[in-house]
Design a protein around this motif. Structure first.
Motif, PDB file in Angstrom:
ATOM      1  N   LEU B 220     -33.038 -11.360 -25.959  1.00 53.73           N
ATOM      2  CA  LEU B 220     -32.427 -10.285 -25.166  1.00 53.73           C
ATOM      3  C   LEU B 220     -33.289  -9.023 -25.222  1.00 53.73           C
ATOM      4  CD1 LEU B 220     -28.653 -10.733 -26.060  1.00 53.73           C
ATOM      5  CD2 LEU B 220     -29.779 -11.279 -23.915  1.00 53.73           C
ATOM      6  N   SER B 221     -33.796  -8.710 -26.433  1.00 53.38           N
ATOM      7  CA  SER B 221     -34.667  -7.543 -26.538  1.00 53.38           C
ATOM      8  C   SER B 221     -35.925  -7.738 -25.704  1.00 53.38           C
ATOM      9  CB  SER B 221     -35.077  -7.298 -27.992  1.00 53.38           C
ATOM     10  OG  SER B 221     -33.934  -7.154 -28.779  1.00 53.38           O
ATOM     11  N   THR B 222     -36.450  -8.975 -25.693  1.00 53.03           N
ATOM     12  CA  THR B 222     -37.642  -9.259 -24.901  1.00 53.03           C
ATOM     13  C   THR B 222     -37.358  -9.068 -23.418  1.00 53.03           C
ATOM     14  OG1 THR B 222     -38.232 -10.890 -26.546  1.00 53.03           O
ATOM     15  CG2 THR B 222     -39.422 -10.985 -24.478  1.00 53.03           C
ATOM     16  N   GLN B 224     -35.122  -7.263 -21.865  1.00 55.30           N
ATOM     17  CA  GLN B 224     -34.888  -5.920 -21.335  1.00 55.30           C
ATOM     18  C   GLN B 224     -36.202  -5.195 -21.058  1.00 55.30           C
ATOM     19  OE1 GLN B 224     -33.012  -3.156 -23.919  1.00 55.30           O
ATOM     20  NE2 GLN B 224     -34.869  -2.919 -25.107  1.00 55.30           N
ATOM     21  N   GLU B 225     -37.281  -5.648 -21.722  1.00 55.60           N
ATOM     22  CA  GLU B 225     -38.581  -5.022 -21.473  1.00 55.60           C
ATOM     23  C   GLU B 225     -39.336  -5.708 -20.340  1.00 55.60           C
ATOM     24  OE1 GLU B 225     -39.138  -2.350 -22.816  1.00 55.60           O
ATOM     25  OE2 GLU B 225     -37.607  -2.441 -24.380  1.00 55.60           O
ATOM     26  N   GLY B 226     -38.727  -6.669 -19.695  1.00 50.46           N
ATOM     27  CA  GLY B 226     -39.428  -7.400 -18.641  1.00 50.46           C
ATOM     28  C   GLY B 226     -39.553  -8.846 -19.057  1.00 50.46           C
ATOM     29  N   LEU B 227     -39.781  -9.717 -18.078  1.00 50.13           N
ATOM     30  CA  LEU B 227     -39.705 -11.139 -18.388  1.00 50.13           C
ATOM     31  C   LEU B 227     -41.027 -11.670 -18.933  1.00 50.13           C
ATOM     32  CD1 LEU B 227     -37.612 -12.311 -15.359  1.00 50.13           C
ATOM     33  CD2 LEU B 227     -36.880 -11.893 -17.692  1.00 50.13           C
ATOM     34  N   ARG B 228     -41.461 -11.146 -20.037  1.00 50.98           N
ATOM     35  CA  ARG B 228     -42.650 -11.707 -20.670  1.00 50.98           C
ATOM     36  C   ARG B 228     -42.580 -11.398 -22.155  1.00 50.98           C
ATOM     37  NH1 ARG B 228     -46.205  -8.003 -21.856  1.00 50.98           N
ATOM     38  NH2 ARG B 228     -45.807  -5.879 -21.167  1.00 50.98           N
ATOM     39  N   PHE B 229     -43.396 -12.109 -22.919  1.00 44.95           N
ATOM     40  CA  PHE B 229     -43.405 -11.852 -24.339  1.00 44.95           C
ATOM     41  C   PHE B 229     -44.081 -10.542 -24.615  1.00 44.95           C
ATOM     42  CE2 PHE B 229     -42.742 -16.415 -25.023  1.00 44.95           C
ATOM     43  CZ  PHE B 229     -41.650 -16.291 -25.842  1.00 44.95           C
ATOM     44  N   ARG B 230     -43.500  -9.791 -25.521  1.00 45.70           N
ATOM     45  CA  ARG B 230     -44.174  -8.580 -25.927  1.00 45.70           C
ATOM     46  C   ARG B 230     -45.383  -8.981 -26.745  1.00 45.70           C
ATOM     47  NH1 ARG B 230     -39.472  -5.091 -28.407  1.00 45.70           N
ATOM     48  NH2 ARG B 230     -38.454  -7.068 -28.810  1.00 45.70           N
ATOM     49  N   GLY B 231     -46.436  -8.239 -26.639  1.00 39.98           N
ATOM     50  CA  GLY B 231     -47.617  -8.564 -27.422  1.00 39.98           C
ATOM     51  C   GLY B 231     -48.593  -9.408 -26.636  1.00 39.98           C
ATOM     52  N   VAL B 232     -49.778  -9.459 -27.137  1.00 38.76           N
ATOM     53  CA  VAL B 232     -50.843 -10.142 -26.429  1.00 38.76           C
ATOM     54  C   VAL B 232     -50.813 -11.629 -26.736  1.00 38.76           C
ATOM     55  CG1 VAL B 232     -53.033  -9.181 -25.700  1.00 38.76           C
ATOM     56  CG2 VAL B 232     -52.042  -8.475 -27.882  1.00 38.76           C
ATOM     57  N   ALA B 233     -51.231 -12.394 -25.774  1.00 41.90           N
ATOM     58  CA  ALA B 233     -51.415 -13.810 -26.073  1.00 41.90           C
ATOM     59  C   ALA B 233     -52.544 -13.907 -27.089  1.00 41.90           C
ATOM     60  CB  ALA B 233     -51.780 -14.558 -24.803  1.00 41.90           C
ATOM     61  N   SER B 234     -52.345 -14.753 -28.087  1.00 40.99           N
ATOM     62  CA  SER B 234     -53.298 -14.734 -29.190  1.00 40.99           C
ATOM     63  C   SER B 234     -54.552 -15.532 -28.845  1.00 40.99           C
ATOM     64  CB  SER B 234     -52.645 -15.315 -30.424  1.00 40.99           C
ATOM     65  OG  SER B 234     -52.167 -16.592 -30.093  1.00 40.99           O
ATOM     66  N   ARG B 235     -55.633 -15.088 -29.396  1.00 40.00           N
ATOM     67  CA  ARG B 235     -56.844 -15.898 -29.307  1.00 40.00           C
ATOM     68  C   ARG B 235     -56.677 -17.060 -30.270  1.00 40.00           C
ATOM     69  NH1 ARG B 235     -59.912 -12.949 -32.260  1.00 40.00           N
ATOM     70  NH2 ARG B 235     -58.192 -11.560 -32.726  1.00 40.00           N
TER      71      ARG B 235
ATOM     72  N   ALA C  90     -30.701  -2.563 -17.567  1.00 38.71           N
ATOM     73  CA  ALA C  90     -29.338  -3.092 -17.567  1.00 38.71           C
ATOM     74  C   ALA C  90     -29.234  -4.254 -16.584  1.00 38.71           C
ATOM     75  CB  ALA C  90     -28.343  -1.996 -17.193  1.00 38.71           C
ATOM     76  N   ARG C  91     -29.914  -4.113 -15.435  1.00 35.81           N
ATOM     77  CA  ARG C  91     -29.849  -5.182 -14.443  1.00 35.81           C
ATOM     78  C   ARG C  91     -30.511  -6.450 -14.995  1.00 35.81           C
ATOM     79  NH1 ARG C  91     -32.613  -7.890 -11.044  1.00 35.81           N
ATOM     80  NH2 ARG C  91     -34.544  -6.909 -11.734  1.00 35.81           N
ATOM     81  N   ARG C  92     -31.739  -6.271 -15.553  1.00 42.25           N
ATOM     82  CA  ARG C  92     -32.453  -7.436 -16.085  1.00 42.25           C
ATOM     83  C   ARG C  92     -31.636  -8.136 -17.169  1.00 42.25           C
ATOM     84  NH1 ARG C  92     -38.090  -5.194 -15.943  1.00 42.25           N
ATOM     85  NH2 ARG C  92     -37.453  -3.964 -17.731  1.00 42.25           N
ATOM     86  N   LEU C  93     -31.099  -7.317 -18.069  1.00 44.61           N
ATOM     87  CA  LEU C  93     -30.318  -7.875 -19.174  1.00 44.61           C
ATOM     88  C   LEU C  93     -29.060  -8.555 -18.635  1.00 44.61           C
ATOM     89  CD1 LEU C  93     -31.088  -7.738 -22.078  1.00 44.61           C
ATOM     90  CD2 LEU C  93     -29.527  -5.837 -22.387  1.00 44.61           C
ATOM     91  N   GLY C  94     -28.430  -7.908 -17.638  1.00 45.35           N
ATOM     92  CA  GLY C  94     -27.204  -8.455 -17.058  1.00 45.35           C
ATOM     93  C   GLY C  94     -27.446  -9.833 -16.464  1.00 45.35           C
TER      94      GLY C  94
END
Lengths: 330, 501, 170
Positions: B220-222, B224-235, C90-94
């Motif tokens: 869920l925390s990931t 809310q920041e956008g649909l991708r993993f936080r952090g860089v893809a690792s070498r 909120a939208r993304r999470l929702g």
């Protein structure tokens, strides 16, 4: 009263099913629902049966084992009630199936399950530490009479078979012990070996390791007669050399825990007959005899009326103890 | 040097082509069950038991124990990569392992974890080899009050140095304790806090809560920041692995301390989970310099992993020598032992030397195999992070729910995962620490039981916790851990203030 | 609509407080006293519940104080209180939580396999922008590997719905 009904049901089932036992065969994987966690006595019981059934080709269907040990096994019995009439679920327990509802408020009754068979009887013994002053069980009882409520008696849980037995000893003799519940027989065995409790009433295989090492010793066994002959276990003493408690003057001739198999209520009589037949084959196999010998349990095979009568008697005895102790719930 | 000769004899038994094959198979299967949350080592091992009926006991225990080691290794993998502990004992590894992986150093984090795990296991086996007789006698001295003291110490070590707001720590701790007391209480035999719900009868499973709090909460925390993993893809670079191995000697103090904690908790049944928490807590409170813990400190990975594995290996000792399993997996193996016709107890070492020493020798070998195999999987697991989130995210969700379901085959647990996912998200956003909740769920009920048993033994007198040197010693260390950090903090504030004024 | 940190703190503190209250009520039914053989079964839950209520009240007060301070700070031209969730988050999470909820419901009615196929395919298709056949393929591949690992290798039955028996899988 509930048991007579279930017993009648089982008896009629037997009569009806006898000529038609080949009619039912499981058509999907059979679930073995175990009323204990993985590794417990009931778990070993179920898994041994599973291995015999599979290895000897008694049952071709795949078997999956599910552990539902929550609430002292109540989880498994509730599961049986939720799956009423399901012929592909066998429930494995002890006497807890019919004793639990008396001491805890639970949403199942014994009528939600149908007894299939009892395949083994686990014995109970009184054990003390090797260097303890008590030579017979009456020494222990008399010590508890002299100093009421001070001698710690270990057991595996609260209001379980162990505490029931200790309460039964107290009611029979008027002694007063200090019962300390731990988690499981193995733990109680070590607590005894470490001298943290004065005695326990473990089953043979829960304490045999410490007995072999000479850390603890048995006083007597709660059985009408001595246990079967065996190789010497500790020193030159074998299981048969342990006196019965009645021999030592404690008037409890029999206290045994059956290992039982159940079906959810409401299955067809053919289903019952099928599993009774399969379990009978298990009980006659060499592997099963080995298992009983290794775990020092007594052989039995009870079904139908005999089983119903056994359950009735065992339930009535236990309820008498529960009532005297004020444990029963409505 | 009798033990040494016996060990050599054990190696003769353990190193056969058949046994080596069993070890590889066991470790690989263990890795799979360890990586999948929910499906832990106890399940895996109990599923293998029927297969072992055709093997001789030594081969059987080698297979089962190898699976256990594999599961312990695998459990750390998902903790580090996805913040989902695959095994209860790898919860503490998430605290620093996940932040480190998120900052792009997943290879380093995984290598640290596996090498520490291997080292911990080695330390554990050496202790078993040298001290088998002494350790089992020591464990016999532990009665109920001593157990309570150990649990108290674990709490004290972990809570004493927390950095979060005290009231929030307290909320987290109390919530965990309440959740842990749901269900049947084995000491009084009464059913507590179920409010009539049958689903609550068997209690709230710790694993289900952890899967929700950490796995779903982190997703869920990931999100809310956008649909991708936080952090860089690792070498993915094998050189990273070696570079990390080269930096290991720097953490020697952490290794030794954590190893000792693990050994102790393995022998006196506290278990690997308690060991890893306690070790993490003590590493945190004894570190003085550098970035705070919880941000990807290497010691934060080394400490719990070393302790987890040394406790895991040492847990075999009380199981074999006393018949008391100090971890759930050991309990299952003990069941196997009885089915194979062996009686755990002090005499096992004397009556079955081939079995015991074959097992101990195999622990050296299979842990070595485990480290090699698991290091070989590092690039593969690190590559998982490069899969687009819209694919892997839902898969992680599904695995979390499947894992929670397999814990006890209950559909109710699916709802619990969802609820605790929301709780985990909310708590981490609002700076409520999650660790006290988890610790309380693991140890809360055990501590309460031990306390209650002590009270029964002492007729309600608290004096029993100071009745002999052993229990008073442990209690004193616990109280010191709880109080000292506060005193030191006060003292340093005082000292700092003086020159200023 | 944005949610402020203040609101989230408030909601959490009230919820944990209610949890504590529930614990105390549940425990008081069992008896929470201290007998000669130690605490009664409700003793620990009762006092833990009490502590939980106390700590929640503390958090509640702390949140109010912080909120007031932030207000004063904002009035004197400082930064406005940090939002807990802005509209976009909120939208993304929702959406994600709604999908989670749908997944749980689908799993309970259709079983884990069908549920995860639908969920994974939907996410890859709608959110990842993959073509539908590919998305479905990923979902099915995932379900098949679940089946192989759990049911075939480890013999653990997963939750099944009405579809699997039609395919002859129990």
């Amino acid at each position: 009263m509930t048991m007579t009904k279930a017993g009648l049901l089982a008896a009629t089932a037997m009569m009806l099913a006898a000529p038609a036992s080949a009619q039912f065969a499981p058509s999907r994987p059979v679930e073995f629902v175990v009323a204990s966690g993985a590794g417990g006595g009931t778990d070993n019981f179920a898994r041994t049966i599973q291995s015999v059934l599979t290895r000897d080709g008694i049952m071709d269907n795949p078997i999956v084992v599910l552990n539902k040990g929550g609430g002292s096994g109540a989880e498994a019995f509730l599961y049986a009630r939720q799956n009423e009439g399901d012929p592909h679920k066998l429930i494995f327990g002890t006497n807890n199936v019919y004793l639990l509802p008396h001491v805890a408020k639970l949403a199942y009754t014994t009528e939600d399950l149908q007894p299939v068979a009892a395949l083994a009887l686990d014995e109970f013994l009184v054990w003390v530490k090797a260097d303890s002053p008590y030579q017979t069980v009456m020494d222990l009882v008399n010590a508890a009479k002299d100093a009421p409520g001070t001698i710690p008696f270990g057991g595996s849980q609260s209001k379980d078979t162990d505490e029931t037995l200790v309460a039964l000893i107290e009611q029979t003799t008027g002694a007063d012990f200090k019962y300390v519940p731990f988690n499981g027989g193995g733990e109680v065995g070590v607590q005894l070996a470490g001298g943290h409790v004065a005695a326990n009433v473990n089953n043979p295989n829960e304490n045999v390791g410490q007995w072999q090492a000479g850390a603890i010793r048995p006083l007597c066994v709660f059985a009408p007669e001595r246990m079967a002959e065996s190789e010497p276990v500790s020193g030159d003493m074998g299981w048969h050399d342990i006196p019965t408690c009645a021999e030592q003057g404690l008037d409890i001739t029999s206290y045994q825990m059956p290992r039982t198999v159940w079906l959810p209520a409401g299955t067809d009589p053919e289903v019952l007959a099928y599993y009774q037949d399969a379990l009978q084959k298990v009980s006659e196999s060499q592997d099963w005899k080995d298992y009983l010998a290794k775990t020092s349990q007594s052989a039995t095979f009870m079904t139908g009326e005999e089983l119903a009568a056994f359950i009735d008697a065992s339930e009535a005895d236990a309820v008498k103890v529960f009532e005297a102790e004020g444990w029963t719930v409505q | 040097m009798g033990n040494f000769d016996l060990l050599m004899q054990g190696f003769g038994i353990a190193i056969t082509p058949m046994h080596l094959m069993l070890m590889v198979a066991g470790v690989l299967m263990g890795l799979v069950v360890g990586v999948l949350p929910g499906l832990g080592a106890p399940n895996g091992v109990s599923l293998l038991i029927p297969l072992t009926f055709t093997l001789d006991p030594t081969s059987a225990i080698i297979l089962l124990s190898s699976m256990y080691w594999g599961a312990l290794f695998g459990g750390s993998t998902t903790s580090i990569l996805f913040n989902i502990p695959g095994e209860p004992s790898s919860v503490a590894t998430t605290f620093d392992g996940y932040p480190m992986a998120r900052s792009g150093e997943s290879t380093r984090a995984l290598t640290l974890a596996f090498m520490s795990a291997g080292f911990g296991a080695l330390l554990g086996v050496i202790v078993i080899t040298l001290l088998a007789g002494w350790a089992s006698r020591f464990a016999l001295r532990f009665g109920a009050p001593e157990y309570f003291a150990v649990y108290f110490l674990a709490f004290a070590a972990f809570i004493g140095m927390g950095s979060a707001a005290p009231a929030k720590t307290l909320v987290s701790l109390a919530t965990g304790l309440l959740l842990a007391s749901v269900g049947m209480d084995s000491v009084t035999g009464s059913i507590r806090l179920t409010f009539g719900f049958e689903d609550l009868l068997s209690g709230i499973s710790f694993l289900v809560v952890v899967i929700g709090l950490f796995g779903i909460g982190e997703l869920l925390s990931t999100v809310q920041e956008g649909l991708r993993f936080r952090g860089v893809a690792s070498r993915i670079d094998l050189r990273d692995v070696f570079r990390t191995i080269a930096e290991l000697p720097r953490y020697w103090a952490t290794y030794i301390r954590s190893g000792l904690i693990g050994i102790w908790m393995g022998i006196t049944p506290g278990g690997p989970t308690a060991a890893s928490f306690m070790s993490y807590g003590i590493a945190r409170s004894s570190s003085r310099k550098g970035a705070p813990f919880g941000t990807g400190r290497p010691e934060g990975i080394v400490a719990p992993e070393t302790a987890d594995h040394s406790a895991g290996s040492c847990a075999m000792l009380p199981m074999l020598a006393l018949g008391v399993p100090s971890s759930a997996t050991a309990a299952v193996m003990m069941g196997g032992l009885m089915i194979w016709g062996l009686t755990p107890g002090p005499m096992l070492f004397a009556t079955q030397p081939d079995f015991v020493w074959g097992l101990i020798a195999s622990m050296y070998v299979s842990n070595l195999i485990g480290v090699v195999l698991v290091l070989a999987t590092v690039p593969m697991f690190a590559a998982l992070l490069r899969i687009p989130f819209t694919i892997i995210g839902p898969m992680i969700v599904a695995i979390c729910f499947v894992g929670a379901y397999t814990v006890s085959n209950a559909t109710f647990d699916l709802w619990l995962v969802l609820i605790f996912g929301l709780v985990g998200y909310l708590f981490s956003r609002l700076d409520y620490p999650l660790a006290p909740l988890v610790l309380a769920m693991v140890l809360g009920h055990k501590a309460e039981n031990a306390f209650h048993q002590s009270m029964v033994l002492s007729d309600g007198s608290l004096g029993i916790f100071f009745a002999n040197p052993l229990v008073s010693g442990i209690m004193a260390v616990g109280i010191a851990l709880l109080v000292l950090p506060k005193l030191i903090a006060l003292g340093s504030r005082f000292r700092r203030r003086v020159p200023v004024e | 609509m944005t949610v402020k940190v203040f609101h989230a703190e408030l909601g959490t503190a009230v919820t944990t407080g209610l949890l504590g209250l529930a614990g105390m009520i549940g425990a008081s039914e069992l008896g929470h006293g201290w007998t000669e053989s130690g605490p009664q079964p409700g003793y620990f839950p009762f006092y833990v519940g009490l502590i939980l209520i106390g700590a929640s009240l503390w958090n509640l007060v702390a949140a109010f104080l912080k909120h007031r301070a932030a207000h004063r700070h904002a009035a004197s031209g400082g930064e406005v209180e940090e939002p807990f969730l802005d509209r976009e988050r909120a939208r993304r999470l929702g959406v994600f939580i709604a999908a989670l909820l749908a997944f749980v419901v689908a799993t309970l009615t259709l079983g884990i396999y069908a549920g995860s196929i639908l969920y994974i395919a939907w996410s890859a298709w709608r959110q990842g922008g993959y073509r539908l056949p590919l998305a479905l393929g990923v979902g099915v591949a995932f379900a098949v590997s679940l089946y192989l690992i759990f049911e075939v290798i480890f013999k653990i039955p997963l939750l099944k719905g009405p579809i699997e028996p039609l395919l002859g899988i129990y």
